[in-house]
Design a protein around this motif. Structure first.
Motif, PDB file in Angstrom:
ATOM      1  N   ARG A 133      -6.929  -8.477  -2.121  1.00 35.36           N
ATOM      2  CA  ARG A 133      -7.528  -9.371  -1.136  1.00 35.36           C
ATOM      3  C   ARG A 133      -9.011  -9.603  -1.383  1.00 35.36           C
ATOM      4  NH1 ARG A 133      -8.170  -6.005   4.473  1.00 35.36           N
ATOM      5  NH2 ARG A 133      -9.316  -7.897   5.012  1.00 35.36           N
ATOM      6  N   ASP A 179      -4.373  -4.387   5.234  1.00 29.43           N
ATOM      7  CA  ASP A 179      -4.677  -4.901   3.901  1.00 29.43           C
ATOM      8  C   ASP A 179      -3.548  -5.791   3.378  1.00 29.43           C
ATOM      9  OD1 ASP A 179      -7.245  -3.865   3.364  1.00 29.43           O
ATOM     10  OD2 ASP A 179      -6.399  -1.876   3.064  1.00 29.43           O
ATOM     11  N   GLU A 201      -8.745  -1.773   7.716  1.00 29.91           N
ATOM     12  CA  GLU A 201      -8.816  -1.862   6.245  1.00 29.91           C
ATOM     13  C   GLU A 201      -9.494  -0.638   5.644  1.00 29.91           C
ATOM     14  OE1 GLU A 201     -11.817  -4.542   4.679  1.00 29.91           O
ATOM     15  OE2 GLU A 201     -11.531  -5.749   6.464  1.00 29.91           O
ATOM     16  N   CYS A 214       0.865  -1.188   0.000  1.00 24.53           N
ATOM     17  CA  CYS A 214       0.000   0.000   0.000  1.00 24.53           C
ATOM     18  C   CYS A 214       0.904   1.241   0.000  1.00 24.53           C
ATOM     19  CB  CYS A 214      -0.846   0.064   1.265  1.00 24.53           C
ATOM     20  SG  CYS A 214      -1.861  -1.383   1.535  1.00 24.53           S
ATOM     21  N   SER A 271      -5.162  -3.869  -0.918  1.00 25.32           N
ATOM     22  CA  SER A 271      -6.592  -3.717  -0.598  1.00 25.32           C
ATOM     23  C   SER A 271      -7.477  -4.229  -1.724  1.00 25.32           C
ATOM     24  CB  SER A 271      -6.902  -2.251  -0.314  1.00 25.32           C
ATOM     25  OG  SER A 271      -6.441  -1.463  -1.397  1.00 25.32           O
TER      26      SER A 271
END
Ligand code: M6R
Length: 614
Positions: free
Chosen positions: A336, A359, A614, A305, A333
């Motif tokens: 997943r 995430d 998240e 990220c 993110s």
């Protein structure tokens, strides 16, 4: 994504708690609070920063040898005094601090409301402490058992600490998905708990990192650990290696500036001992142990990220170039949640400074479940990602405290360079001669970084002064320097709040070129190597529309310089290492502009260092 800290021992807790919260403030700064046991249970909490809490407690009774503190990054409930932690139970006997999210809090709350509980805040955390109290009262069990039973009902992530008015000298901590470190003082005279080791290192080097689903119970000078399934555990005591200097500003005005200037050392540390340029070998155990796997890999997927994702993009260019192996880079993110196709012949690499990003962790767990080999590139030793991966490499950049990632990024790229070369060597895709060339450049990289830091300081200040009031910035780069443009833009926007976008230089003409006028500063990574002539054309396109060019050029290159409004020189190096050198002036540019605009560079608004939700 909050910071938690706790103490029990023979000393007063207050000073440790406040100092600890200041060290953890990078994790969130919407509100701060403490609870102290002193015959009763005193709770002080305040919207804002730890400094606001200090003001609040001035002149108040803050004695107590057992206590805990919290600094919040708001998830459930707006950042105000009522939603600040600690939260107390219905009868006021118990208090909790929490980092994470109790996902089923609404269901639990509904049941508790029916049983007569009343809630003050909008938080999920308050529900948890009411639940613990409810279980203790109705099941007739002791506090530890009530905590254990409550945690069995909870869905979500947590690191918690609990205090009880009637249990002086007792701390109960537990974790699932969010970090919790327990420090053990000399002769078990005092104990500490914290989200990371920084509040603890001044007092002890002996720590245990709680595992998911473990509960630490400290009472009567004794620490016991059990799982929420009620299995006793013998904790492994780690020796902390981090030094106190590493977590202090050391004379710099901000952590971010200190961390930018630490890069010659952090880059050196990230490659130290990992290759031998004389016999052209690698000493990366994580690669050696997986040699046969690496030989048979189908592809590599990199997840991360923010800045870590940008490092992943650089990695994609490097691995594909050197090892000729397909690489996909995904936002953790997105990955997943989209049922990705993963096979046992895939290697999934997670990149994360903190090693705790929710995430990224979840993406990795998913890949593991699907049979991939999972590998972590993390900075924080003992964090969650390295503990679930099959193999990995620490970046060894040292603690990064400024919320904006700087030295972690360059260390990640350094490690990725070594991984790309290592995989290439294992798969027989690189010649000895080429390895020799890159190793030689890697070896002098820290000096070149030092040189950039010295050489560009004045020029960057001048540019910052000129453009500090700009409303927009564009960042352009090609090939391996495209992610550098993305990173430059992220750095500027997150700490100065100026809108900035990074683009592949050639993509500009497909849209962003419409934004260019005489007010638009455009930062272009234009090294003499790579797609030099192409980038030169892109610069001309900006110039033709009166855009302002700030170029990052190779020393001695007068061509780009002559058409730039400002040019920052970096030494010549291998293509694959340009991202590291080119990033440095961009970090400084963001830093100075943010400072000139009066922004809090170490703690930019709405952000936190470690994103464990998240
Ligand atoms: O700890 P991680 O590297 O997993 O964190 C990922 C991002 O949250 C982080 O890089 C974020 O984008 C920084 N604010 C960038 O400066």
């Amino acid at each position: 994504m909050c910071g938690i800290v706790a103490y029990t021992g023979s000393n007063q807790a207050f000073d440790f708690l406040i100092k600890g919260l200041q060290r953890l403030e990078y994790r969130g700064y919407d509100s701060a609070g403490i609870a102290l046991l002193n015959g009763g249970l005193s709770v002080y909490k305040q919207k804002g920063k730890v400094q606001d809490l200090i003001e609040l407690t001035k002149g108040k009774d803050v004695h107590g040898t057992t206590g805990m503190g919290h600094t919040r990054w708001a998830t459930h409930g707006e950042p105000n005094q009522i939603n600040a932690h600690p939260h107390v139970s219905q009868n006021g006997d118990l208090a909790v601090i929490h980092n994470g999210i109790i996902e089923n809090y609404a269901t639990l709350k509904e049941a508790l409301l029916k049983r007569g509980h009343e809630f003050e805040s909008d938080t999920d955390t308050e529900v948890l402490i009411h639940l613990i109290e409810d279980i203790r009262n109705h099941e007739g069990v002791d506090l530890l058992e009530a905590v254990r039973l409550a945690l069995n009902e909870v869905v979500g992530a947590y690191a918690i600490v609990i205090l009880s008015k009637n249990d002086p000298g007792t701390l109960i901590g537990a974790r699932k998905g969010s970090p919790l470190v327990v420090g053990i003082g000399k002769d078990n005279e005092e104990f500490f708990m914290a989200s990371d080791a920084t509040p603890i290192v001044e007092y002890t080097r002996d720590v245990i990192y709680l595992e998911d689903n473990e509960i630490a119970h400290i009472a009567n000078g004794e620490l016991k650990v059990k799982t929420i399934q009620n299995v006793e555990k013998t904790p492994y005591i780690h020796k902390l290696e981090v030094t106190l200097e590493a977590i202090e500003k050391g004379g710099y005005e901000h952590f971010m500036l200190k961390e930018i200037y630490e890069q010659p050392k952090s880059i050196y540390d990230s490659m130290r001992g990992r290759f031998n340029k004389n016999d052209l070998t690698f000493a990366m155990r994580s690669l050696r142990e997986y040699e046969s796997k690496i030989k048979n890999l189908n592809r590599i997927i990199i997840v991360g990220c923010g800045t870590s994702w940008h490092a992943g993009l650089v990695g994609e260019y490097l691995i594909e170039e050197f090892a000729r192996l397909p690489v996909e880079v995904e936002y953790a993110s997105e990955f997943r949640y989209r049922d990705p196709i993963i096979t046992e012949d895939d290697l999934v690499i997670a990149i994360s400074q903190s090693g705790e990003t929710a995430d990224t962790l979840a993406a990795l767990e998913l890949a593991k479940e699907k049979g991939a080999t999972i590998y972590g590139i993390c900075n924080v030793v003992g964090s969650s990602i390295p503990r679930i991966t099959h193999a990995g490499a620490y970046t060894h950049a040292g603690p990064e405290i400024g919320v904006a990632s700087t030295k972690a990024f360059t260390a990640q790229v350094t490690v990725l360079t070594l991984i790309a070369l290592g995989i290439a060597e294992i798969r027989g895709k690189i010649t000895k001669e080429r390895l020799r060339q890159v190793f030689a450049e890697l070896e002098v990289l820290p000096e070149k970084v030092e040189h950039v830091l010295k050489n560009c300081a004045d020029k960057v200040l001048e540019i910052s002064e000129r453009y500090k009031d700009a409303e927009n910035f564009l960042y352009l780069g090609r090939g391996v320097n495209f992610p550098v443009a993305l990173e430059g833009a992220l750095k500027l926007k997150e700490i100065s709040y100026i809108h900035a976008e990074g683009y592949p230089a050639a993509e500009m003409k497909h849209g962003p070129i419409a934004l260019i006028d005489e007010n638009m500063p455009v930062v272009v990574v234009a090294p003499k190597r790579g797609y030099y002539e192409k980038v030169l054309s892109n610069i001309q396109e900006v110039k033709a529309r009166k855009g302002n060019i700030i170029s990052i050029v190779t020393e001695g290159d007068d061509k780009v310089k002559s058409i730039s409004d400002y040019a920052i020189e970096i030494p010549d190096t291998e293509d694959c290492l340009v991202p590291i050198l080119a990033t440095i002036p961009m970090q400084l540019l963001s830093y100075h502009i943010a400072v000139m605009r009066g922004c809090n560079v170490d703690q930019p608004r709405n952000l936190a260092k470690s994103v464990t939700v998240e």
